[in-house]
Design a protein around this motif. Sequence first.
Motif, PDB file in Angstrom:
ATOM      1  N   ALA A  77      44.493  79.266  24.492  1.00  0.00           N
ATOM      2  CA  ALA A  77      45.712  79.135  24.076  1.00  0.00           C
ATOM      3  C   ALA A  77      46.168  77.534  24.411  1.00  0.00           C
ATOM      4  O   ALA A  77      46.890  77.006  23.840  1.00  0.00           O
ATOM      5  CB  ALA A  77      46.518  79.919  24.914  1.00  0.00           C
ATOM      6  N   SER A  78      45.269  76.924  25.093  1.00  0.00           N
ATOM      7  CA  SER A  78      45.248  75.675  25.278  1.00  0.00           C
ATOM      8  C   SER A  78      45.158  74.912  23.754  1.00  0.00           C
ATOM      9  O   SER A  78      45.834  73.506  23.862  1.00  0.00           O
ATOM     10  CB  SER A  78      44.249  75.142  26.241  1.00  0.00           C
ATOM     11  OG  SER A  78      42.937  74.986  25.592  1.00  0.00           O
ATOM     12  N   ALA A 116      48.269  75.308  28.100  1.00  0.00           N
ATOM     13  CA  ALA A 116      48.563  76.662  27.452  1.00  0.00           C
ATOM     14  C   ALA A 116      49.980  76.844  27.265  1.00  0.00           C
ATOM     15  O   ALA A 116      50.628  77.260  26.324  1.00  0.00           O
ATOM     16  CB  ALA A 116      47.772  77.705  27.670  1.00  0.00           C
ATOM     17  N   ALA A 117      50.860  76.620  28.410  1.00  0.00           N
ATOM     18  CA  ALA A 117      52.236  76.775  28.395  1.00  0.00           C
ATOM     19  C   ALA A 117      52.967  75.911  27.531  1.00  0.00           C
ATOM     20  O   ALA A 117      54.002  76.539  27.067  1.00  0.00           O
ATOM     21  CB  ALA A 117      52.689  76.807  29.798  1.00  0.00           C
ATOM     22  N   GLU A 133      52.656  82.042  19.152  1.00  0.00           N
ATOM     23  CA  GLU A 133      53.163  83.380  19.284  1.00  0.00           C
ATOM     24  C   GLU A 133      51.611  84.435  19.258  1.00  0.00           C
ATOM     25  O   GLU A 133      51.734  85.595  20.170  1.00  0.00           O
ATOM     26  CB  GLU A 133      54.045  83.954  18.276  1.00  0.00           C
ATOM     27  CG  GLU A 133      55.414  83.538  18.312  1.00  0.00           C
ATOM     28  CD  GLU A 133      56.086  83.516  19.717  1.00  0.00           C
ATOM     29  OE1 GLU A 133      56.149  84.783  20.306  1.00  0.00           O
ATOM     30  OE2 GLU A 133      56.446  82.616  20.445  1.00  0.00           O
ATOM     31  N   GLU A 134      50.974  84.295  18.482  1.00  0.00           N
ATOM     32  CA  GLU A 134      49.369  84.990  18.515  1.00  0.00           C
ATOM     33  C   GLU A 134      48.849  84.834  19.825  1.00  0.00           C
ATOM     34  O   GLU A 134      48.048  85.602  20.053  1.00  0.00           O
ATOM     35  CB  GLU A 134      48.800  84.634  17.304  1.00  0.00           C
ATOM     36  CG  GLU A 134      49.286  84.868  15.817  1.00  0.00           C
ATOM     37  CD  GLU A 134      48.323  84.648  14.623  1.00  0.00           C
ATOM     38  OE1 GLU A 134      47.300  83.981  15.034  1.00  0.00           O
ATOM     39  OE2 GLU A 134      48.545  84.996  13.426  1.00  0.00           O
ATOM     40  N   ASP A 135      48.719  83.386  20.210  1.00  0.00           N
ATOM     41  CA  ASP A 135      48.214  83.195  21.752  1.00  0.00           C
ATOM     42  C   ASP A 135      48.621  84.135  22.724  1.00  0.00           C
ATOM     43  O   ASP A 135      48.044  84.677  23.392  1.00  0.00           O
ATOM     44  CB  ASP A 135      48.240  81.726  21.808  1.00  0.00           C
ATOM     45  CG  ASP A 135      47.484  80.823  21.043  1.00  0.00           C
ATOM     46  OD1 ASP A 135      46.573  81.242  20.623  1.00  0.00           O
ATOM     47  OD2 ASP A 135      48.200  79.639  20.676  1.00  0.00           O
ATOM     48  N   LEU A 136      50.009  84.238  22.809  1.00  0.00           N
ATOM     49  CA  LEU A 136      50.779  84.690  23.746  1.00  0.00           C
ATOM     50  C   LEU A 136      50.467  86.436  23.481  1.00  0.00           C
ATOM     51  O   LEU A 136      50.165  87.329  24.777  1.00  0.00           O
ATOM     52  CB  LEU A 136      52.296  84.614  23.651  1.00  0.00           C
ATOM     53  CG  LEU A 136      53.036  85.232  24.664  1.00  0.00           C
ATOM     54  CD1 LEU A 136      52.687  85.114  26.175  1.00  0.00           C
ATOM     55  CD2 LEU A 136      54.764  85.188  24.293  1.00  0.00           C
ATOM     56  N   LEU A 151      48.773  88.540  26.619  1.00  0.00           N
ATOM     57  CA  LEU A 151      49.686  89.846  27.016  1.00  0.00           C
ATOM     58  C   LEU A 151      48.732  91.192  26.805  1.00  0.00           C
ATOM     59  O   LEU A 151      48.507  92.017  27.721  1.00  0.00           O
ATOM     60  CB  LEU A 151      51.025  89.924  26.463  1.00  0.00           C
ATOM     61  CG  LEU A 151      51.938  88.840  26.903  1.00  0.00           C
ATOM     62  CD1 LEU A 151      53.339  89.216  26.024  1.00  0.00           C
ATOM     63  CD2 LEU A 151      52.148  88.824  28.401  1.00  0.00           C
ATOM     64  N   SER A 152      47.967  91.234  25.546  1.00  0.00           N
ATOM     65  CA  SER A 152      47.148  92.413  25.276  1.00  0.00           C
ATOM     66  C   SER A 152      45.914  92.279  26.285  1.00  0.00           C
ATOM     67  O   SER A 152      45.534  93.686  26.814  1.00  0.00           O
ATOM     68  CB  SER A 152      46.618  92.059  24.057  1.00  0.00           C
ATOM     69  OG  SER A 152      45.766  93.164  23.697  1.00  0.00           O
ATOM     70  N   ALA A 153      45.236  91.178  26.612  1.00  0.00           N
ATOM     71  CA  ALA A 153      44.157  91.237  27.586  1.00  0.00           C
ATOM     72  C   ALA A 153      44.651  91.415  28.918  1.00  0.00           C
ATOM     73  O   ALA A 153      43.807  92.172  29.720  1.00  0.00           O
ATOM     74  CB  ALA A 153      43.454  89.575  27.680  1.00  0.00           C
ATOM     75  N   LEU A 154      45.809  91.003  29.493  1.00  0.00           N
ATOM     76  CA  LEU A 154      46.303  91.389  30.732  1.00  0.00           C
ATOM     77  C   LEU A 154      46.565  92.836  30.980  1.00  0.00           C
ATOM     78  O   LEU A 154      46.265  93.455  31.804  1.00  0.00           O
ATOM     79  CB  LEU A 154      47.887  90.663  30.731  1.00  0.00           C
ATOM     80  CG  LEU A 154      48.530  91.033  32.230  1.00  0.00           C
ATOM     81  CD1 LEU A 154      47.629  90.457  33.308  1.00  0.00           C
ATOM     82  CD2 LEU A 154      49.941  89.994  32.232  1.00  0.00           C
TER      83      LEU A 154
END
Length: 232
Positions: A152-153, A104-105, A110-113, A117-120
Amino acid sequence: MTTLVQQTIERIQQAIESGSWPLGEKIPAEGRLVESLGVGRNTVREAVRALCHTGLLEARRGDGTYVRATSDLNAALQRRLRHAELSHVLQVRLSLEREAAAVAAVNRGEEDLARILSALLARRRALETDPDGVGPEFIDRDLDFHRAVVAASGNPLMVDLYESIAQAVRHSIESLSVGWPGEVLGSGTHDDLADAIARRDPEAAERAAWAHTRDAQAALDRTRSQPPPIPG
């Protein structure tokens, strides 16, 4: 030659795999299926019965029929998971998480990130209202975060495998009342993981996922060491 029943099975499978019939939801009643699929009641019944046998659907007496799995692979895993130990399920889940974190990294958009962040953030808010971290709201938000990382992977097979295992782990963890607070919830590994993915650092992402694996195993070991509750 494809039979009418087989054609009906394939159309129902398409509705499930496309998300038109989401996991856990009740499928339309028999009469509506007859009308929408343009086949007879016996054909619909045979198709639904076959899909219940494979594990994609689940008939609940007096209630209706529900989507139990989203693919043949998911259904097969669900059958296997019913007889698996929590420790084995957890090992497979966390192995997938470590690999997914590194990938994923590299692959995240950008949508994945934004989803990660929203889930975090949702996870943090749930922890604020449920500091013990054993309620269903926190568990749901925690799994949402890990689902976002795996998604995100960009690997659909990894996503399918994780979804199947994550549900089993979610239901197992829900029954635990001790062991998870502290090591898993407040260690900061989720923040470290999100930060590494944001920076596109696969090595740091894998380290953060590994730290989470270590914490989760420690929590499970502590849970096992707890004496059984005394009946009140």
